[in-house]
Enzyme design. Sequence first.
Site, mmCIF file in Angstrom:
data_model
loop_
_atom_site.group_PDB
_atom_site.id
_atom_site.type_symbol
_atom_site.label_atom_id
_atom_site.label_comp_id
_atom_site.label_asym_id
_atom_site.label_seq_id
_atom_site.Cartn_x
_atom_site.Cartn_y
_atom_site.Cartn_z
ATOM 1 N N GLU A 127 2.726 14.287 -42.283
ATOM 2 C CA GLU A 127 3.267 13.233 -43.146
ATOM 3 C C GLU A 127 2.893 13.461 -44.602
ATOM 4 O O GLU A 127 3.661 13.163 -45.517
ATOM 5 C CB GLU A 127 2.743 11.864 -42.687
ATOM 6 N N SER A 170 8.405 14.418 -33.366
ATOM 7 C CA SER A 170 7.226 15.163 -33.814
ATOM 8 C C SER A 170 6.558 15.909 -32.658
ATOM 9 O O SER A 170 5.731 16.785 -32.887
ATOM 10 C CB SER A 170 6.225 14.223 -34.477
ATOM 11 N N HIS A 171 6.882 15.548 -31.430
ATOM 12 C CA HIS A 171 6.367 16.296 -30.280
ATOM 13 C C HIS A 171 7.483 16.904 -29.446
ATOM 14 O O HIS A 171 7.312 17.194 -28.277
ATOM 15 C CB HIS A 171 5.465 15.416 -29.406
#
Lengths: 343, 343
Positions: free
Chosen positions: A187, A46-47
């Site tokens: 999410e 996610s990063h």
Amino acid sequence: MTDTILSHDDLTARVSRIFQRAGLSPLQSDAVARTIAAGERDACKSHGIYRIDGCLRTIKAGMVTLDAVPELAPEDGAIVRVAAHGGFSNAAFELGAPELARRAKELGMAALVINDCTHFAALWPEIEALTAHDLAAMAMCPSYSSVAPTGGNEALMGTNPFAFGWPRENTDPYVFDFATSVAARGEIELHRRAGTPLPEGWAVDADGNPTSDPEAALNGAMLPFGGHKGSAIATMIELLAGVMIGDLNSREALDRLGNFTLLPAHGELILAFDPARFSAGREGNAMARAETLFDAITGQGARLPSQRRFAARKRAMAHGITLSAEEIAHLDRLEERGLDAVA
Amino acid sequence: MTDTILSHDDLTARVSRIFQRAGLSPLQSDAVARTIAAGERDACKSHGIYRIDGCLRTIKAGMVTLDAVPELAPEDGAIVRVAAHGGFSNAAFELGAPELARRAKELGMAALVINDCTHFAALWPEIEALTAHDLAAMAMCPSYSSVAPTGGNEALMGTNPFAFGWPRENTDPYVFDFATSVAARGEIELHRRAGTPLPEGWAVDADGNPTSDPEAALNGAMLPFGGHKGSAIATMIELLAGVMIGDLNSREALDRLGNFTLLPAHGELILAFDPARFSAGREGNAMARAETLFDAITGQGARLPSQRRFAARKRAMAHGITLSAEEIAHLDRLEERGLDAVA
């Protein structure tokens, strides 16, 4: 189509080239690339490279000063201040971190304030940069309005991450880094796409009623973790890392952007503490006593945070970082087409 | 039997006499009495006269140095250190607070470390003492082991309170102060006495399984608020306000005491920040911008923390503090019999 394995250095260089192709200066591009490559290295997708598109969209929208050179303000007590001048937070942090470490060792504790930056980074790389100096560290920043205070129905706070680290000898530091919302906006988006209901307690609809409908949640607001306690911490972050440092809070950041597809601009607050200085003259060795605490956590089957990241890092540094054919094709496209590759 | 109304000053003097009767010095007694009277004044009964018995038991057990005179260490960078020398935290805080405020204004931020104190106090009176100096403040301390880390089954952390405050002009400060456990140990005890099951998520039994049985919970462990995030914050407090300041963490505090009926001895960490200094030279007025944030919270029907306390305080300062006949009789007994009044 097969996977490709890149070294950490090669991935960093590759990501930096993409940003330079998009017009960002080498100084800014390298710092951003280091953060993104660290995300991939630690299997924190996610990063990782997933973030590149958002960065490029924000550049394309003219929200980033391409050749910003961060600037360190003159010494001011325990406050180390870096003006990011409209660039990304990453280069500003890299400039300020050694000075923060120096001042924290001189005074026992110090604060790094970063102002006027575009921000997308996880906070753990910054925390780890300070634990590497044998310092404990706490970091926080606002984001953009997407979370309602407990008892409310309107997005006000951001997902406001809060991170902390403690240095350890001969092993990875103790590090946590979490959003003060129950879940991340991404999410909820994933649930919407999958057509699955949200778990209880994630969000409220526009009327402030609890909802498990992702669509209603996206039109309403997310909720803070831990009820009124998490809501209070998210508010504290708005105050300390927004209002106090004279930078945008989450509502102002969203107002400036106008939508959720770009990266927010705001500031960041990082505190560093020197355990050697704080514990000087007291009984016991702080490093050894902390290990006893960690042993008592892991000894009962509980986990220390960040362990999955550290395990992934070890694998990546030994065997390289694996990207799918699709991911490589996407990087190719970004490198060839630059800003034309994003909407 | 009718209620009695006392002025805040009279209640403070009355509580101080009880402690002096028990052998505690006037310096220590007055400081403890101010904190306990503040609890009653704010209708925060769990930190009011209810606490006197525990304090007296701890004195009777020989765990408190009756005539301790807190001592301020020589200036040391941003760290203001007060040795409580085995007395209560209250007098130590009162000694250190003005120096903390002075250093925070000189440096922009400073830390107050209190070492070797007996601790029972809520943190909000300390936070409010600092917001009264136009400072933002953060306070934390360990307690004694009663909370298992998420994923574990053994009490390790304490209920570890975390508190924060922001100064406001012409109105009460923004203040929160909460345990990092879902509930307080006393609340589980109340469920046991009432024979009612615990809400979900409060505790685990000795095997680490979730339980709603208060008895099993008291033999097991409480849980942190907010799952792994609250667990991480509780751990941070053990590290910063226990290990880092060279004072007991919650497990060591319980080991020293041997049981839950006495008050723990440990240290405390209080950070103070000068918003005027942090925001200097930046656009907008920090105090006014914070008000806009608070308005956005209350304007959507959410509450600011501590409002019930402030309303109770206003009533108490105007009309006095009401104690029941039973409470007055208990105070009478404590004042007459001193340490003989407690087990």
